[in-house]
Every structure is written in C-alpha cells, then in structure tokens.
Design a protein around this motif. Structure first.
Motif, mmCIF file in Angstrom:
data_model
loop_
_atom_site.group_PDB
_atom_site.id
_atom_site.type_symbol
_atom_site.label_atom_id
_atom_site.label_comp_id
_atom_site.label_asym_id
_atom_site.label_seq_id
_atom_site.Cartn_x
_atom_site.Cartn_y
_atom_site.Cartn_z
ATOM 1 N N GLU A 1 0.930 -1.145 0.021
ATOM 2 C CA GLU A 1 -0.256 0.042 0.072
ATOM 3 C C GLU A 1 0.825 1.205 0.076
ATOM 4 O O GLU A 1 1.888 1.436 0.889
ATOM 5 C CB GLU A 1 -1.113 0.027 1.224
ATOM 6 N N LEU A 2 0.532 2.065 -0.904
ATOM 7 C CA LEU A 2 1.441 3.180 -1.152
ATOM 8 C C LEU A 2 0.277 4.380 -0.727
ATOM 9 O O LEU A 2 -0.797 4.746 -1.238
ATOM 10 C CB LEU A 2 1.820 3.598 -2.532
ATOM 11 N N ILE A 3 0.784 5.255 0.219
ATOM 12 C CA ILE A 3 -0.030 6.427 0.921
ATOM 13 C C ILE A 3 0.509 7.644 0.499
ATOM 14 O O ILE A 3 2.054 7.851 0.704
ATOM 15 C CB ILE A 3 -0.425 6.331 2.399
ATOM 16 N N ALA A 4 -0.169 8.581 0.049
ATOM 17 C CA ALA A 4 0.340 10.086 -0.403
ATOM 18 C C ALA A 4 -0.673 11.145 0.399
ATOM 19 O O ALA A 4 -1.669 11.298 -0.216
ATOM 20 C CB ALA A 4 0.310 10.371 -1.840
ATOM 21 N N PRO A 5 -0.086 11.572 1.437
ATOM 22 C CA PRO A 5 -1.080 12.554 2.169
ATOM 23 C C PRO A 5 -0.813 13.957 1.178
ATOM 24 O O PRO A 5 0.159 14.476 0.449
ATOM 25 C CB PRO A 5 -0.210 12.867 3.089
ATOM 26 N N VAL A 6 -2.208 14.675 0.996
ATOM 27 C CA VAL A 6 -2.188 15.719 0.278
ATOM 28 C C VAL A 6 -2.677 16.830 0.933
ATOM 29 O O VAL A 6 -2.552 18.107 0.678
ATOM 30 C CB VAL A 6 -2.949 15.618 -1.109
ATOM 31 N N ARG A 7 -2.886 16.765 2.460
ATOM 32 C CA ARG A 7 -3.254 17.689 3.258
ATOM 33 C C ARG A 7 -3.452 17.046 4.611
ATOM 34 O O ARG A 7 -3.735 16.067 4.971
ATOM 35 C CB ARG A 7 -4.945 18.391 2.565
ATOM 36 N N GLY A 8 -3.158 17.976 5.770
ATOM 37 C CA GLY A 8 -3.060 17.618 7.046
ATOM 38 C C GLY A 8 -1.945 16.751 7.352
ATOM 39 O O GLY A 8 -1.000 16.647 6.762
ATOM 40 N N THR A 9 -2.075 15.919 8.432
ATOM 41 C CA THR A 9 -0.996 15.240 9.010
ATOM 42 C C THR A 9 -1.483 13.705 9.177
ATOM 43 O O THR A 9 -2.598 13.311 9.676
ATOM 44 C CB THR A 9 -0.295 15.663 10.094
ATOM 45 N N LEU A 10 -0.957 12.785 8.753
ATOM 46 C CA LEU A 10 -1.160 11.304 8.832
ATOM 47 C C LEU A 10 -0.236 10.913 9.933
ATOM 48 O O LEU A 10 1.109 11.047 10.143
ATOM 49 C CB LEU A 10 -0.972 10.505 7.530
ATOM 50 N N HIS A 11 -0.931 10.291 10.943
ATOM 51 C CA HIS A 11 -0.044 9.758 12.093
ATOM 52 C C HIS A 11 0.013 8.402 12.084
ATOM 53 O O HIS A 11 -1.002 7.792 11.761
ATOM 54 C CB HIS A 11 -0.525 10.267 13.502
ATOM 55 N N VAL A 12 1.041 7.604 12.223
ATOM 56 C CA VAL A 12 1.424 6.215 11.839
ATOM 57 C C VAL A 12 1.867 5.686 13.300
ATOM 58 O O VAL A 12 2.923 6.280 13.683
ATOM 59 C CB VAL A 12 2.086 5.855 10.855
#
Length: 167
Positions: free
Chosen positions: A30-41
């Motif tokens: 799975e490839l994730i590309a954030p475009v806005r905000g913040t992704l916490h992992v």
C-alpha cells in the motif's frame, strides 16, 4: 528492478479530523500520499507523523495504525502487488513537487470514470511511481529529528526560534 505490477484498488481519504484506522496489515503493498493535514502512524512501537510531500509504502503483512490530526488528513492510496519490491518495514520517500500525488489522483479519477483504461495504463503508471519512490527513498530519520518535526507541526501557529528548538 522491474516487477509484475498489479493494482488492486486506488482510494481517497476525504478530510475528516476523526478519521482513524485501528492496527491492521494487508496481504498487498500500500502506497499512501498525504495531500493535506498530517497522517500519524503507529508502527513497530513508534509513532511518526507525515504531511504533504511524504510518500509511505507499506509492504504486505506490516501491522500499523493510522489516524488524522485536527487539520483533517486528506490522502490518496494505492493497493497493489509487485513482485519486484521486497521489504519488511515501512518505507518513506519524498515527493516535494507533488508529481507522484498527481499521478495517483489521475489513477483514482480513471478508476472512477474509466476503469478499462486503468487496467491498461495503471501498471505502467505504477512502475513510474515505484521508480520515483526508489530514487526518493531516504533512510528513516532519527528519533530526535522526528521529535523536533512533531514539535514544529504542533506549534506552527507560534513563532518558534532556534533556541526553542534546541531546548
């Protein structure tokens, strides 16, 4: 190293400050590309934060938990199989000019409106994305750097000086 690229799904996470996915893993990449905000992992006992300009690549079987910040994460993701990619940990790369985010948006739009075209062109675009990812992949940043970046993101509404960061 070329592989046998096969896209399973392309998705879009719409802005929602309450968005959260409990710990999980997948049988695919799975490839994730954030475009806005913040992704916490949360992965491997550590929490990391990623914003626009980051690309995250989860290999099959890597368990992780994800959530949005109050700024309401928006991201695109691609679920795929690719025999030319072997890893047992989260890989991170940079997409500072947004090219990969744009390609993923196009693929998402094609999946919605032209699914037959996606079947024809999707694997070639995925090869381009993964080639870019390999060039932009950086080793994981240190815990210290990650903590400073998280502090800056949390305090971005304040004037932060070098002395503040040093403390």
């Amino acid at each position: 190293m070329p592989g046998n690229a096969q896209i399973h799904h392309i998705g879009h996470v719409r802005p929602n400050p309450a968005w959260r996915i409990q710990a999980h893993g997948h049988p695919f990449h799975e490839l994730i590309a954030p475009v806005r905000g913040t992704l916490h992992v949360h992965i491997g006992g550590h929490t990391q934060s990623f914003g626009p300009g980051a690309l995250l690549l989860y290999p099959p079987g890597v368990h992780h938990e994800e959530w949005s910040d109050p700024d309401a994460l928006e991201s695109y993701f691609v679920a795929f199989r690719y025999s030319g990619l072997r890893s047992d940990r989260l890989l991170v790369a940079e997409d500072p000019d947004g090219r990969i985010r744009q390609i993923i948006r196009w693929l998402f739009q094609d999946q919605q409106s032209l699914p037959a075209r996606l079947e024809q062109t999707g694997p070639a675009f995925l090869e381009v994305i993964l080639a870019h990812f390999r060039r932009r992949h950086a080793p994981p940043e240190s815990e210290w750097v990650r903590r400073v970046r998280d502090h800056i993101r949390r305090q971005r509404h304040l004037a932060i000086g070098l002395d503040d960061l040093a403390r």
